[in-house]
Write a protein that holds these residues in place. Structure first.
Motif, PDB file in Angstrom:
ATOM      1  N   HIS A 152       0.835  -1.202   0.000  1.00  0.00           N
ATOM      2  CA  HIS A 152       0.000   0.000   0.000  1.00  0.00           C
ATOM      3  C   HIS A 152       0.870   1.252   0.000  1.00  0.00           C
ATOM      4  O   HIS A 152       2.032   1.243   0.451  1.00  0.00           O
ATOM      5  N   ILE A 153       0.302   2.352  -0.467  1.00  0.00           N
ATOM      6  CA  ILE A 153       1.057   3.604  -0.557  1.00  0.00           C
ATOM      7  C   ILE A 153       1.295   4.231   0.805  1.00  0.00           C
ATOM      8  O   ILE A 153       2.269   4.967   1.001  1.00  0.00           O
ATOM      9  N   TYR A 154       0.432   3.940   1.779  1.00  0.00           N
ATOM     10  CA  TYR A 154       0.570   4.530   3.102  1.00  0.00           C
ATOM     11  C   TYR A 154       1.407   3.607   3.994  1.00  0.00           C
ATOM     12  O   TYR A 154       1.203   2.395   4.031  1.00  0.00           O
ATOM     13  N   ASP A 155       2.325   4.211   4.735  1.00  0.00           N
ATOM     14  CA  ASP A 155       3.210   3.436   5.601  1.00  0.00           C
ATOM     15  C   ASP A 155       2.460   2.791   6.758  1.00  0.00           C
ATOM     16  O   ASP A 155       2.831   1.694   7.223  1.00  0.00           O
ATOM     17  N   ASP A 156       1.429   3.471   7.264  1.00  0.00           N
ATOM     18  CA  ASP A 156       0.680   2.908   8.392  1.00  0.00           C
ATOM     19  C   ASP A 156       0.021   1.584   8.005  1.00  0.00           C
ATOM     20  O   ASP A 156       0.003   0.630   8.789  1.00  0.00           O
ATOM     21  N   ILE A 157      -0.545   1.541   6.823  1.00  0.00           N
ATOM     22  CA  ILE A 157      -1.204   0.309   6.377  1.00  0.00           C
ATOM     23  C   ILE A 157      -0.177  -0.791   6.145  1.00  0.00           C
ATOM     24  O   ILE A 157      -0.397  -1.963   6.467  1.00  0.00           O
ATOM     25  N   GLN A 158       0.990  -0.436   5.593  1.00  0.00           N
ATOM     26  CA  GLN A 158       2.055  -1.415   5.436  1.00  0.00           C
ATOM     27  C   GLN A 158       2.515  -1.960   6.783  1.00  0.00           C
ATOM     28  O   GLN A 158       2.750  -3.165   6.948  1.00  0.00           O
ATOM     29  N   HIS A 159       2.615  -1.097   7.767  1.00  0.00           N
ATOM     30  CA  HIS A 159       3.051  -1.520   9.095  1.00  0.00           C
ATOM     31  C   HIS A 159       2.030  -2.463   9.732  1.00  0.00           C
ATOM     32  O   HIS A 159       2.394  -3.494  10.325  1.00  0.00           O
ATOM     33  N   ASP A 160       0.740  -2.138   9.623  1.00  0.00           N
ATOM     34  CA  ASP A 160      -0.283  -3.011  10.205  1.00  0.00           C
ATOM     35  C   ASP A 160      -0.439  -4.314   9.428  1.00  0.00           C
ATOM     36  O   ASP A 160      -0.921  -5.317   9.979  1.00  0.00           O
ATOM     37  N   SER A 161      -0.042  -4.318   8.158  1.00  0.00           N
ATOM     38  CA  SER A 161      -0.126  -5.565   7.394  1.00  0.00           C
ATOM     39  C   SER A 161       0.818  -6.627   7.941  1.00  0.00           C
ATOM     40  O   SER A 161       0.562  -7.829   7.778  1.00  0.00           O
ATOM     41  N   LEU A 162       1.894  -6.179   8.592  1.00  0.00           N
ATOM     42  CA  LEU A 162       2.801  -7.156   9.199  1.00  0.00           C
ATOM     43  C   LEU A 162       2.121  -7.926  10.328  1.00  0.00           C
ATOM     44  O   LEU A 162       2.399  -9.108  10.538  1.00  0.00           O
ATOM     45  N   GLU A 163       1.231  -7.272  11.054  1.00  0.00           N
ATOM     46  CA  GLU A 163       0.492  -7.967  12.105  1.00  0.00           C
ATOM     47  C   GLU A 163      -0.488  -8.977  11.512  1.00  0.00           C
ATOM     48  O   GLU A 163      -0.703 -10.054  12.083  1.00  0.00           O
ATOM     49  N   VAL A 164      -1.085  -8.639  10.390  1.00  0.00           N
ATOM     50  CA  VAL A 164      -1.960  -9.599   9.709  1.00  0.00           C
ATOM     51  C   VAL A 164      -1.150 -10.802   9.233  1.00  0.00           C
ATOM     52  O   VAL A 164      -1.583 -11.962   9.335  1.00  0.00           O
ATOM     53  N   PHE A 165       0.040 -10.544   8.724  1.00  0.00           N
ATOM     54  CA  PHE A 165       0.910 -11.641   8.299  1.00  0.00           C
ATOM     55  C   PHE A 165       1.281 -12.534   9.483  1.00  0.00           C
ATOM     56  O   PHE A 165       1.278 -13.776   9.368  1.00  0.00           O
ATOM     57  N   ASP A 166       1.598 -11.930  10.617  1.00  0.00           N
ATOM     58  CA  ASP A 166       1.920 -12.729  11.806  1.00  0.00           C
ATOM     59  C   ASP A 166       0.751 -13.611  12.208  1.00  0.00           C
ATOM     60  O   ASP A 166       0.942 -14.777  12.604  1.00  0.00           O
ATOM     61  N   LEU A 167      -0.453 -13.069  12.119  1.00  0.00           N
ATOM     62  CA  LEU A 167      -1.632 -13.853  12.482  1.00  0.00           C
ATOM     63  C   LEU A 167      -1.818 -15.044  11.551  1.00  0.00           C
ATOM     64  O   LEU A 167      -2.068 -16.174  12.007  1.00  0.00           O
ATOM     65  N   LEU A 168      -1.696 -14.830  10.264  1.00  0.00           N
ATOM     66  CA  LEU A 168      -1.842 -15.927   9.310  1.00  0.00           C
ATOM     67  C   LEU A 168      -0.717 -16.939   9.449  1.00  0.00           C
ATOM     68  O   LEU A 168      -0.933 -18.152   9.320  1.00  0.00           O
ATOM     69  N   LEU A 169       0.478 -16.476   9.747  1.00  0.00           N
ATOM     70  CA  LEU A 169       1.606 -17.386   9.890  1.00  0.00           C
ATOM     71  C   LEU A 169       1.452 -18.274  11.118  1.00  0.00           C
ATOM     72  O   LEU A 169       1.827 -19.452  11.099  1.00  0.00           O
ATOM     73  N   ASP A 170       0.908 -17.712  12.181  1.00  0.00           N
ATOM     74  CA  ASP A 170       0.730 -18.495  13.406  1.00  0.00           C
ATOM     75  C   ASP A 170      -0.392 -19.515  13.278  1.00  0.00           C
ATOM     76  O   ASP A 170      -0.310 -20.601  13.872  1.00  0.00           O
TER      77      ASP A 170
END
Length: 905
Positions: A152-170
């Motif tokens: 995403h173009i916004y850094d905040d959304i990119q940063h929160d996407s890492l938490e979504v990735f952690d959730l899916l990975l777990d």
């Protein structure tokens, strides 16, 4: 009074109209206009209580439209309401999974941070409650939205996407592994940018820097590298090694493999699924963007230059301060550690995914060898710089640096460097690299305290480095330091287990050849028997590991271990204080397997094994396993021995052991039962005055176990070569036991009589004392059992087994059956009438057995003599039922004999 003319004219005055002005209202016009106020109802009262709803009476149909509302607060209320609804009614997660993903999943890219966090909490609840099989059809949609959020173009959304990735990975590591190709590429794009490739450059990617971002560059890169590390760990676990369960990283988080149960469907349905548009995707299928093979090699080739750039940038300027020599700033140590961890996992993944020659690893290491050595090893080992003296640093930055420094130590960074550079030791000819790594590892082994994570990392590095290092002196020094650390570690510590596994892999693996460490290897194996008693109570897993190592080393004929076991097994197998009887059955089997390889068995050790077979805490399965192991060992020694004299010695010792197992008296008894006393037998003139007294007090559990052991001993006795010529062993063992006037347990009598059929060649007229003792025992057993009422279940089973045993013993040897009837005839001359009745009943019971058809011809003569003696001495008995039964059985024996003779003619 009448109005004046002037006033009358005022009533009918003409209204003058002017341009631009409104007409006046008539005086006789009624104003019918009215005003209203709108009443806004926030919550409506609903009478339908069938649908699940929240505490505000909102159901799924009311909440889903709110997720797409233009108002931020309404979207937030919709997401929180869905979470509340799913919490109160978990069964709706499965039924409404599709609509929840469709309506709420796009909110992970919402412009408001609160909405994104609420959406993350909602899907955390949904994913943790949904199995992999149900979420797998929707995973392409999840992956697409995640990739959009990551780019995403916004850094905040990119940063929160890492938490979504952690959730899916777990929650769904296997699905992430099968769709990892695009995710890995997105991670690279988050920290890099495209650049124009000039001549001599290897890659067109360079690190991206965003000056206007509110996240610091190092923290952002550290977060991205940590996610790449987790994803590579999942790939290594689920894709390249094909394991069902494995730990992930230092956290030790374990995943279980998805077990798919095949379902049977009609052929028409199965055929329709094979058509285009209906084909189901397998959960283990590889996605189009697979990261295995060449695609993963391309990813590693693109990522490695970026990792090196991250390392170089961390080693360069830190604000206005320069990091010199081997000092690392606290703000950079975390990024540097993640760089090393990602590189290490890249080597492991490439090593697992490539062919057997490891061409991918060797090719990448060879192309970056000089670069790695220059950047990573120039100032190795590293130390963390103290930031307390920097005046220009703000208080927040100082606290942040202090926190990072407390999380990452210099030892962790240096060991990570060793992990990466160990892969180059095998291919490079630079001895300086091996010396630098080896010296630091020796220094780590000499440290007083190392955490469990560092100890685990150090052991893993040692296992690889010792196998690839070509410097024999350095290898010997490192093994010596590691053995010293192993000896100092607590027996129950994790470090003890790690080094135990390390030495087992180094010393027992046939592929590993470590020269000049033979003495150290002997010292390690000598410690195992002494270590076992300290851990078997507190840590059964550690004890099982030690036993497994001992068994493997014994199979490879490790002489120091076998010599130690030869002396320690006496204490290990002690039935009172030894650990064998106090451990689990699986551990007991492992110890007995190790016993097979002990060079010499002393008399004391064999005695200890005999007691162990009948111990209450040792199950019949373990006792049978012990008998089988000793029998296999005996056959091995007999087949491998060349001298006949040694054969006889080993056979004699083995037979003594088997006969001792039969003669052991259990210690667990039940209350006494009514039987003929020894004093009454003496008064009646019974023959048992010179025979031992029989102790019948034995529990049903012990009797059952003993009968199983007796059957296995007889099975092994039949396999002993030329056992008939070893009758002296039987005479020297059984005669003193059966002739003493002391009590002898019924289990011992049972084992004695049961095994006589194996040694029937030894029961002849020359062994007068043994045959007399056997006859007396058989008479005592028969007369005892016919006078006892077997109301108890255990006594009934004991009597059944004993009757079978006595009958088989008498029939097996003709000389014994003749002496038995002669002894009965002699007994009738001096006994009382009651004893005579008992003797007659015992003879009748023996004749009723079907196996008496093979009785010798002399039995008829003995029966006639017994009948004459009864008629002469006890005329009153002739009219009793026992006399009729005896006459009937005698006639059956005579008829069977006549039939057999006619058939022979």
């Amino acid at each position: 009074m009448a109005k004046s003319k002037k006033k009358k004219q005022e009533d009918f005055q003409k209204v003058k109209l002017k341009v631009g002005k409104r007409l006046p209202k008539g005086q006789n016009v009624t104003n019918t206009s009215f005003k209203t106020h709108a009443i806004q109802v926030v919550q409506q009262i609903k009478s339908d209580g069938a649908q699940p709803s929240t505490h505000r009476k909102l159901n799924i149909a009311d909440l889903l439209p709110k997720c797409q509302h233009y108002s931020i607060s309404v979207r937030h209320d919709g997401v929180t309401g869905l979470r509340e609804l799913m919490t109160l009614h978990p069964h709706m997660i499965t039924s409404q999974l599709a609509v929840i993903i469709e309506k709420a999943l796009p909110l992970i890219m919402d412009k408001d941070s609160n909405v994104r966090q609420a959406c993350l909490k909602l899907f955390k609840l949904v994913f943790t409650s949904t199995p992999t099989q149900q979420i797998e059809p929707f995973f392409p949609v999840l992956s697409a939205h995640l990739c959009c959020a990551m780019t995403h173009i916004y850094d905040d959304i990119q940063h929160d996407s890492l938490e979504v990735f952690d959730l899916l990975l777990d929650t769904y590591p296997l699905l992430i592994a099968n769709n990892s190709g695009q995710l890995l590429q997105n991670f690279i794009e988050q920290i890099s940018r495209q650049q124009n490739v000039t001549k001599g450059q290897k890659s067109n990617l360079s690190l991206a820097v965003k000056p206007d971002s509110k996240y610091s560059v190092q923290r952002w890169r550290s977060g991205i590298l940590s996610r790449i590390y987790k994803l590579l760990m999942v790939l290594l676990t689920w894709r390249f090694t094909d394991t069902s369960t494995s730990g992930l990283g230092d956290k030790g988080h374990e995943y279980t493999a998805v077990s798919c149960i095949p379902l049977q469907f009609p052929s028409s349905v199965a055929d329709s699924w094979e058509r285009p548009g209906f084909k189901l995707k397998s959960i283990t299928a590889t996605s189009v963007t697979s990261s295995k093979g060449d695609n993963f090699t391309d990813f590693a080739t693109s990522l490695i230059p970026l990792l090196v750039q991250c390392w170089v940038e961390c080693r360069s300027s830190q604000g206005q301060h320069k990091v010199k020599d081997n000092l690392v700033s606290p703000g950079s140590v975390t990024v540097m550690l993640h760089v090393m961890q990602v590189l290490h996992l890249l080597w492991q993944c490439l090593d697992s995914a490539a062919d057997t020659t490891n061409t991918a690893v060797k090719g990448i290491c060879g192309s970056h060898e000089k670069e790695f050595v220059h950047h990573f090893m120039t100032y190795f080992p590293y130390s963390i710089q103290d930031n307390a003296g920097h005046r220009n640093a703000t208080a927040a930055a100082h606290r942040k640096s202090k926190k990072e420094a407390s999380q990452v130590t210099a030892e962790a960074l240096n060991l990570s460097v060793c992990e990466v550079m160990t892969f180059l030791v095998e291919t490079t000819n630079d001895k300086t690299l091996s010396t630098s790594i080896g010296d630091y590892l020796c220094a780590c082994l000499a440290m007083e305290q190392l955490g469990p994570d560092l100890s685990k990392t150090l052991a893993a590095i040692l296992q690889r480095f010792l196998t690839v290092c070509h410097d024999t002196d350095l290898v010997e020094s490192m093994v010596e330091h590691a053995l010293g650390r192993y000896n100092k570690a607590h027996p129950l510590s994790t470090e003890k287990r790690l080094y135990l596994e390390l030495f087992t892999s180094l010393f027992l693996d046939s592929k590993t050849q470590l020269p000049n460490v033979g003495v150290l290897m002997d010292q390690f194996f000598q410690t195992l028997p002494d270590l076992l008693p300290h851990v078997y109570c507190e840590s059964p897993q550690m004890a099982a590991l030690i036993v497994r190592v001992m068994r493997q080393a014994a199979c490879q004929r490790c002489r120091p271990l076998l010599d130690n076991l030869e002396t320690n097994f006496l204490s290990i197998l002690d039935v009172t204080d030894g650990l064998f009887s106090q451990t689990e059955e699986a551990l007991q089997h492992g110890l007995l397997d190790t016993l097979y390889w002990v060079p010499h068995f002393t008399t004391q050790l064999l005695t200890r094994l005999v007691s162990l077979c009948h111990h209450g805490n040792v199950s019949s399965t373990v006792s049978l396993h012990l008998l089988d192991i000793l029998h296999t060992r005996f056959q091995r020694d007999i087949d491998g021995e060349k001298h006949t004299e040694n054969d006889v010695t080993m056979t004699t010792s083995y037979l003594s052991f088997l006969l001792s197992v039969l003669a052991v008296t259990p210690t667990c008894y039940i209350p006494d039962r009514n039987r003929l006393s020894l004093e009454q037998e003496k008064q009646d003139g019974c023959h048992m005055t010179s025979a031992p007294e029989i102790d019948w007090n034995v529990s049903s559990e012990r009797w059952k176990k003993h009968t199983v052991l007796v059957d296995r001993v007889l099975h092994h006795l039949h396999q002993v070569p030329d056992v008939s010529s070893l009758g002296d062993v039987l005479l020297s063992f059984w005669c003193p036991l059966l002739t003493v006037p002391n009590k002898v347990c019924i289990t011992t009598i049972f084992g004695c009589v049961k095994c006589l059929k194996v040694f029937k060649a030894a029961l002849n007229q020359s062994n007068q004392s043994l045959t007399d003792a056997v006859v007396k025992i058989c008479i005592s057993l028969a007369m005892e059992m016919v006078t006892t009422v077997t109301s108890e279940d255990n006594l009934s089973q004991i009597h059944k087994d004993l009757w079978e045993c006595v009958t088989q013993c008498l029939v097996a040897v003709p000389y014994i059956i003749n002496k038995y009837f002669i002894a009965i005839h002699n007994l009738l001359q001096t006994c009382s009438e009651e004893t005579a009745v008992t003797a007659m009943r015992s003879v009748t019971h023996i004749l009723q057995d079907q196996s008496t058809a093979a009785l010798p011809l002399s039995v008829e003569r003995h029966l006639e003599a017994i009948q004459d003696k009864v008629k002469k001495c006890f005329p009153n008995v002739v009219n009793t039922q026992c006399w009729k039964d005896l006459m009937y059985c005698s006639s059956l024996v005579a008829n069977q004999r006549s039939v057999a003779m006619s058939c022979d003619e």
